[in-house]
Write an enzyme that holds these catalytic residues in place. Sequence first.
Site, PDB file in Angstrom:
ATOM      1  CG  HIS A  31      -1.825   1.166   1.322  1.00  0.00           C
ATOM      2  ND1 HIS A  31      -3.112   1.145   0.854  1.00  0.00           N
ATOM      3  CD2 HIS A  31      -1.638   2.418   1.837  1.00  0.00           C
ATOM      4  CE1 HIS A  31      -3.687   2.322   1.056  1.00  0.00           C
ATOM      5  NE2 HIS A  31      -2.805   3.114   1.651  1.00  0.00           N
ATOM      6  CD  GLU A  32       1.598   3.686   3.662  1.00  0.00           C
ATOM      7  OE1 GLU A  32       1.916   4.739   3.069  1.00  0.00           O
ATOM      8  OE2 GLU A  32       0.528   3.557   4.284  1.00  0.00           O
ATOM      9  CG  HIS A  35       0.294   6.085  -0.728  1.00  0.00           C
ATOM     10  ND1 HIS A  35      -0.799   6.511  -1.452  1.00  0.00           N
ATOM     11  CD2 HIS A  35      -0.208   5.534   0.412  1.00  0.00           C
ATOM     12  CE1 HIS A  35      -1.914   6.223  -0.780  1.00  0.00           C
ATOM     13  NE2 HIS A  35      -1.576   5.630   0.350  1.00  0.00           N
TER      14      HIS A  35
END
Length: 446
Positions: A31-32, A35
């Site tokens: 997820h990170e 980003h």
Amino acid sequence: MDMTGLIPDFGNLAFTLLAFVVALTIIVFIHEYGHYIVGKWTGIKADVFSIGIGPVLFKRTDKHGTQWQVAAFPVGGYVKFRGDANAASAGADEDAIRGLTPEERRATMPGAPVWARALTVAAGPVFNFVLSVLIFFGMAYYQGIATDPLTVKQMVPISGVENTLEPGDQILSIAGQTTPPLEEFGAYVETLPDDSPLHYVVLRDGAEVEVTTLHPYPAFVGSVTPQTAAADAGLEKGDLILAVNGTPTATFEDLRGIVGEGDGEALTLTIVRDGEQSDVTLTPRRMDLPLPEGGFETRWLIGIGGGLIFEPATRAPSIGEAITGGVSQVQYIITSSLSGLWHMITGAISSCNLRGPIGIAETSGAAASQGMPDFIWFIAVLSTAVGLLNLFPIPVLDGGHLVFHAYEAVVGRPPGDRAMRVLLAAGLAIILSIMVLGITNDLFCP
């Protein structure tokens, strides 16, 4: 007090926590990283990439100036982009961006155009969905697709059952009825005698051979669903269920019917495990199950899955088939989750369907205990759930930031500082309320 009695429980707890941490770390990292990498592609620099929160245990700064770190508490993670006031990207650090040149300001999150910020924010959930699709894609290749003619790959281990079928046997008929193409096999099984064992005619080494074995779908434990009556009672994969409350169960449908008609009363299952017969008592639980056409139905379940007595021969799917299957699986999880949430809000199904960190951790451990394929499958399901949750239009979540960016794109300016503070406080209150409800359900719901 005999302290040795605590060792098994501690071992189970440690295993559960380890499985939960591994699953969460993988999902959070993906997820990170979504980003981070999309931010990098769109020209936004990151100051910190953290797995875990709290005191930093390990850190390293790369040539781009990003500090990669591992923190003490592995319950989340974050990317702090240049110019952000905090890891949640909730406002700009005015002191940090004051005096920057236009080129330097463009490399910050507040100074980037709204399209770059929106893509960076959306990338986290999107990468979660991509991870799930890739896992389901890989599982399709691992498991394969059954092919005609129906052929035995290997027998499924079932306690007390002799392997009369052999790898390579082509099933010609069962109980005197010719086997149809695979797409018709489900309906065909319903026409077979409700009895076990049955006579099979197979093609083996070029000759027709008659063998006798269980009904194709007998009452055996093919899988155990975590946090169910069967899991709590200690049923194990491969257990053969001979009877329920003294009533013989030749097929899985016999078992399903008795459980469904029992209206939640306690049941005594007579099982065979490792050649020995024993009784297990459990109480079915009401569960809300999504329907293919939408909506939910409530049924009494003990929490086991069945299956064929043998694994059919398979072929590797094409890339298109595997990807399509992966995307369809993610779509199903998303639609059933949204439907479930709506039905909980309207009161159509119990709010106990919402689980918190304790329940997720227990499910992690249970999935890991059933083998690596089940654990990897659980990671894919949880990754989809995390991606979906982050897209909810709640301030402090990615979906809330996307709403702010959409507002800015339409109005030409971001929401005011006061409005942002109020909205972020409200969003945090909503998230905390959901967490409290989930933990309460973990502790008090059956």
